[in-house]
Design a protein around this motif. Structure first.
Motif, PDB file in Angstrom:
ATOM      1  N   ASN A 146      47.717  44.836  37.425  1.00 18.88           N
ATOM      2  CA  ASN A 146      47.797  45.648  38.642  1.00 18.88           C
ATOM      3  C   ASN A 146      49.225  45.854  39.159  1.00 18.88           C
ATOM      4  O   ASN A 146      49.594  46.989  39.463  1.00 18.88           O
ATOM      5  N   ASP A 156      45.365  40.872  31.131  1.00 16.06           N
ATOM      6  CA  ASP A 156      44.188  41.664  31.507  1.00 16.06           C
ATOM      7  C   ASP A 156      44.356  43.164  31.262  1.00 16.06           C
ATOM      8  O   ASP A 156      43.592  43.968  31.791  1.00 16.06           O
ATOM      9  N   TYR A 158      38.942  45.280  32.489  1.00 15.58           N
ATOM     10  CA  TYR A 158      40.304  44.729  32.510  1.00 15.58           C
ATOM     11  C   TYR A 158      40.219  43.215  32.587  1.00 15.58           C
ATOM     12  O   TYR A 158      40.300  42.619  33.653  1.00 15.58           O
ATOM     13  N   ILE A 159      40.039  42.612  31.437  1.00 18.28           N
ATOM     14  CA  ILE A 159      39.796  41.167  31.387  1.00 18.28           C
ATOM     15  C   ILE A 159      40.683  40.538  30.331  1.00 18.28           C
ATOM     16  O   ILE A 159      41.015  41.170  29.330  1.00 18.28           O
ATOM     17  N   LYS A 166      36.835  36.976  47.541  1.00 19.46           N
ATOM     18  CA  LYS A 166      37.708  37.348  46.434  1.00 19.46           C
ATOM     19  C   LYS A 166      38.170  36.101  45.669  1.00 19.46           C
ATOM     20  O   LYS A 166      38.248  36.112  44.443  1.00 19.46           O
ATOM     21  N   GLU A 188      44.192  53.097  44.471  1.00 19.49           N
ATOM     22  CA  GLU A 188      43.632  52.830  43.149  1.00 19.49           C
ATOM     23  C   GLU A 188      44.389  51.697  42.458  1.00 19.49           C
ATOM     24  O   GLU A 188      45.603  51.591  42.579  1.00 19.49           O
ATOM     25  N   GLY A 189      43.644  50.877  41.759  1.00 17.48           N
ATOM     26  CA  GLY A 189      44.260  49.757  41.048  1.00 17.48           C
ATOM     27  C   GLY A 189      43.188  48.967  40.322  1.00 17.48           C
ATOM     28  O   GLY A 189      42.074  49.455  40.128  1.00 17.48           O
ATOM     29  N   VAL A 190      43.534  47.748  39.921  1.00 16.24           N
ATOM     30  CA  VAL A 190      42.601  46.912  39.170  1.00 16.24           C
ATOM     31  C   VAL A 190      42.352  45.618  39.936  1.00 16.24           C
ATOM     32  O   VAL A 190      43.301  44.949  40.337  1.00 16.24           O
ATOM     33  N   LEU A 191      41.093  45.308  40.160  1.00 15.34           N
ATOM     34  CA  LEU A 191      40.725  44.019  40.759  1.00 15.34           C
ATOM     35  C   LEU A 191      39.471  43.503  40.073  1.00 15.34           C
ATOM     36  O   LEU A 191      38.517  44.256  39.861  1.00 15.34           O
ATOM     37  N   HIS A 192      39.485  42.206  39.752  1.00 11.95           N
ATOM     38  CA  HIS A 192      38.321  41.542  39.156  1.00 11.95           C
ATOM     39  C   HIS A 192      37.727  42.326  37.986  1.00 11.95           C
ATOM     40  O   HIS A 192      36.513  42.470  37.865  1.00 11.95           O
ATOM     41  N   ARG A 224      38.924  49.029  37.230  1.00 12.04           N
ATOM     42  CA  ARG A 224      39.775  49.951  37.942  1.00 12.04           C
ATOM     43  C   ARG A 224      38.952  50.540  39.080  1.00 12.04           C
ATOM     44  O   ARG A 224      37.857  51.065  38.843  1.00 12.04           O
ATOM     45  N   LEU A 266      41.305  49.375  45.929  1.00 12.40           N
ATOM     46  CA  LEU A 266      41.426  48.063  46.541  1.00 12.40           C
ATOM     47  C   LEU A 266      42.554  48.033  47.561  1.00 12.40           C
ATOM     48  O   LEU A 266      43.484  48.844  47.502  1.00 12.40           O
ATOM     49  N   GLN A 299      45.805  46.691  48.863  1.00 14.85           N
ATOM     50  CA  GLN A 299      46.906  46.034  48.160  1.00 14.85           C
ATOM     51  C   GLN A 299      48.243  46.420  48.768  1.00 14.85           C
ATOM     52  O   GLN A 299      48.350  47.406  49.483  1.00 14.85           O
ATOM     53  N   GLY A 329      51.256  45.885  44.423  1.00 16.45           N
ATOM     54  CA  GLY A 329      50.018  45.581  43.711  1.00 16.45           C
ATOM     55  C   GLY A 329      49.450  44.201  43.975  1.00 16.45           C
ATOM     56  O   GLY A 329      48.614  43.725  43.211  1.00 16.45           O
ATOM     57  N   VAL A 372      47.008  41.813  46.058  1.00 19.98           N
ATOM     58  CA  VAL A 372      45.771  42.085  46.785  1.00 19.98           C
ATOM     59  C   VAL A 372      45.897  41.591  48.228  1.00 19.98           C
ATOM     60  O   VAL A 372      46.356  40.475  48.477  1.00 19.98           O
TER      61      VAL A 372
END
Lengths: 255, 393
Positions: free
Chosen positions: A99, A125, B18-19, B169, B279-283, B286, B289, B291, B295, B297
């Motif tokens: 991110n 990730d 996204y892991i 979270k 827009e972004g990546v969490l848990h 995409r 979130l 932030q 970026g 959180v």
């Protein structure tokens, strides 16, 4: 030839050290790199901190939080690394979560890496398929290696695919675990390392996660070109006597 | 336009997986099997039998007459609060435990905010005799003590998440770390339509029973399966996705998702993700979130533990971005007042989460003819402390 390829061609028992940028003090990033090179580290992984580091155990969670509280972000990190190559000659990777990289912009990120002389990055990730479809051309245009992880549960087909997309080395996780745990080389682990050796991959491998002592480092080097020490090093850093704490930690690995 | 997941695991620009590599085999195993297992006739039979005999479904669709009169519309409440364990969460945990069994998993982990998902998970683990570990933020453990006691009585181990904001979270982070460290025998029952693909789709499918029943009930009660409005609260967004699911392609049904504004969207203490997020990546997916520019959180705030989450599921992000859904927010104060109003006008004490959806009625105008369905996602027993303190009861 780039710095990563040269290193793997010329050396074995490669000692790679991970630490978090902006920890213990905001301005320590380059000083730690310089001292580590003086003490015999071969490769550096500088972590850019993230608020929610799901692949990390308590030590790197804490260093990341401290670094963020200190005011670290990617913009500042690249400013700090501006003159990196005047004093540090070993390969340097940046390691962090997707991110912050996305918010900075992947293209900006790769360009900034190339400008300051960072050789590659590890973004646990960032999925392989997204990398392949969207980002590989940007990385390649800027000469930045993307390092992938492999665990004991990764299938041989997928390892082959990772090997094909890699340009530098592959990061073997000793077990499926968050960072900062102890490496127990069981029969299963040995079988896994041997399985990887037998695949005769194009890229060399180094082992990470759970390497905390000379003994575990030596064990790991039996199966790969080297090993990565992260949590144990971060834990040993002392804010008030940085240089001495690095020297005494490195003495066990490079007497 | 499709509002559902594509073969790559995306809803428009949102979704994906996204892991870290450590989670890949587990998530891939799920991705390859979830539709096959869910579509299997034996699975369907067992799932629906349990929903009927154990959960108590179908849940009623109740025409709230006094509320209808007050707002000048036909207000229907989908009574998920009457489910066993008191909320919609059990629809998903029943589905996932049956799926975990078919994947041969022996150990179940979950995250929980308000504790409703934790209780629903501990319940199905007790039902099927599986080991259960629930991660819960330290702060949520304090404000949801009755649910913690219920989980313990059900035999679950409740592990406090002590990092970050010590809420939902962070509980999710800890559950993901557990899964990384237990890659073979463990199934992670995610409680909302968040996480890496296929979770958002899988949880939405299990929760879609809410709108499936609602349509049938609307036909019986009004002769028309398409209401004018459907409202639900959104934290991660599972009750809302279940409530919206079968209405998404009915473009004349207006979907309204109500987020938690906390102390106000500009107060710095809010969980209004679509207003405050990017827009972004969490848990693992995409989405949108809350932030910082860098970026990181942002820690959210809501009086309601179930809405205290800095993101929304990727399908919600898609409904928001395409304009298919209207995303609004309600403050702590407004939600508590709405909770009291429903209690005193209809004799139903709602969860504070659900009270957010009810509170939005105050901001709508009606002509008297509209049919409005609100998902009453949970009951308010767990929130009595908060209600008592706020109203000095």
């Amino acid at each position: 030839m780039n710095r990563i390829k040269t290193l793997f061609k010329e050396k074995k028992d490669i000692l790679s050290i991970y630490y978090t940028a902006g920890y213990p003090n905001l301005g320590d990033t380059v000083a730690i790199a310089e001292e580590l090179e003086r003490c015999g580290a071969d490769l550096l992984e500088i972590g850019f901190p993230y608020s929610d580091p799901v692949a990390d155990g308590p030590v790197i969670q804490a260093s990341s939080k401290q670094a963020l509280d200190n005011g670290m972000d990617l913009k500042l990190l690249f400013e700090q690394l501006k003159d990196l190559r005047k004093t540090v000659s070993i390969p340097v990777l940046l390691m962090g979560y997707v991110n912050p990289m996305l918010q900075f912009g992947v293209e900006n990120f790769c360009k900034a890496c190339a400008e300051v002389g960072v050789d590659g990055c590890i973004v646990p990730d960032l999925p392989m398929v997204e990398y392949e479809d969207l980002y590989a051309p940007i990385f390649e245009a800027n000469g930045i290696s993307n390092i992938f992880l492999v665990t004991p549960q990764t299938s041989p087909d997928r390892i082959r695919k990772i090997d094909g997309l890699s340009n530098g080395f592959i990061y073997l996780l000793s077990s499926s675990a968050t960072t900062g745990q102890h490496l127990n080389v069981s029969e299963d682990t040995e079988a896994y390392f041997s399985r990887i050796e037998a695949l005769k991959l194009n890229n060399p491998t180094i082992i990470g996660f759970g390497i905390s002592s000379r003994e575990t480092f030596d064990k790991a080097c039996k199966y790969a070109k080297g090993a990565i020490v992260g949590s144990a090093f971060v834990k040993s850093l002392k804010a008030d006597d940085l240089q001495l704490s690095i020297q005494s930690f490195m003495k066990t690995f490079r007497p | 336009m499709s509002y559902f997941v594509n073969e790559k695991g995306y809803y428009g620009d949102f979704g994906g997986a996204y892991i870290p590599e450590m989670l890949y085999p587990n998530v891939e195993e799920l991705r390859q099997n979830y539709l096959k297992i869910i579509d299997d006739a034996d699975f369907q039979k067992e799932f629906h039998q349990l929903l009927k005999d154990y959960v108590g479904r179908p849940s009623p669709l109740y025409l709230a007459k006094r509320l209808s009169k007050k707002y000048n519309a036909n207000i229907f409440l989908k009574r998920e609060d009457l489910n066993h364990t008191g909320a919609h969460k059990i629809n998903n945990t029943i589905g996932q435990i049956l799926l975990a069994e078919r994947l041969g998993k022996k150990r179940i982990i979950a995250e929980t905010g308000a504790g409703q998902h934790g209780v629903a998970t501990a319940t199905v683990c007790a039902l099927r005799g599986l080991e259960c570990v629930v991660y819960m933020g330290e702060i949520d453990i304090e404000r949801q003590a009755p649910n913690v006691a219920r989980m313990k009585m059900l035999g679950a181990k409740v592990v406090p998440a002590t990092s970050g904001s010590k809420t939902l979270k962070d509980a999710t982070n800890e559950a993901m770390r557990d899964w990384i460290n237990n890659p073979v025998d463990t199934h992670y029952i995610i409680g909302s339509v968040v996480g890496p693909h296929p979770y958002p789709d899988m949880v939405a499918i299990f929760q879609s029973i809410i709108s499936e029943e609602t349509k049938k009930q609307l036909i019986e009660q009004t002769g028309n399966d398409q209401p004018d409005y459907v409202l639900a609260c959104v934290g991660g967004g599972s009750n809302a996705m279940g409530m919206f699911y079968h209405f998404i392609d009915d473009e004349n049904v207006k979907l309204i998702a109500v987020e938690a504004a906390g102390k106000g969207v500009d107060s710095g203490f809010s969980a209004a993700t679509t207003t405050l997020g990017k827009e972004g990546v969490l848990h693992g997916s995409r989405s949108i979130l809350m932030q910082t520019h860098d970026g990181q959180v942002v820690e959210p705030h809501s009086v309601s533990a179930g809405l205290d989450y800095p993101g929304i599921g990727p399908q919600h992000a898609h409904l928001f971005k395409t304009g298919r859904g209207k995303y609004v927010s309600i403050t702590d104060d407004e939600s508590l007042q709405a909770g009291l109003l429903l209690t005193q006008m209809e004799g139903i004490i709602p969860a504070i989460e659900s009270a957010h959806a009810l509170a939005y009625l105050e901001k709508m105008t009606f002509t008297g003819a509209e049919n409005v369905v609100i998902c009453l996602s949970g009951r308010g027993d767990k929130d009595m402390d908060t209600y008592m303190k706020y109203f000095g009861l």
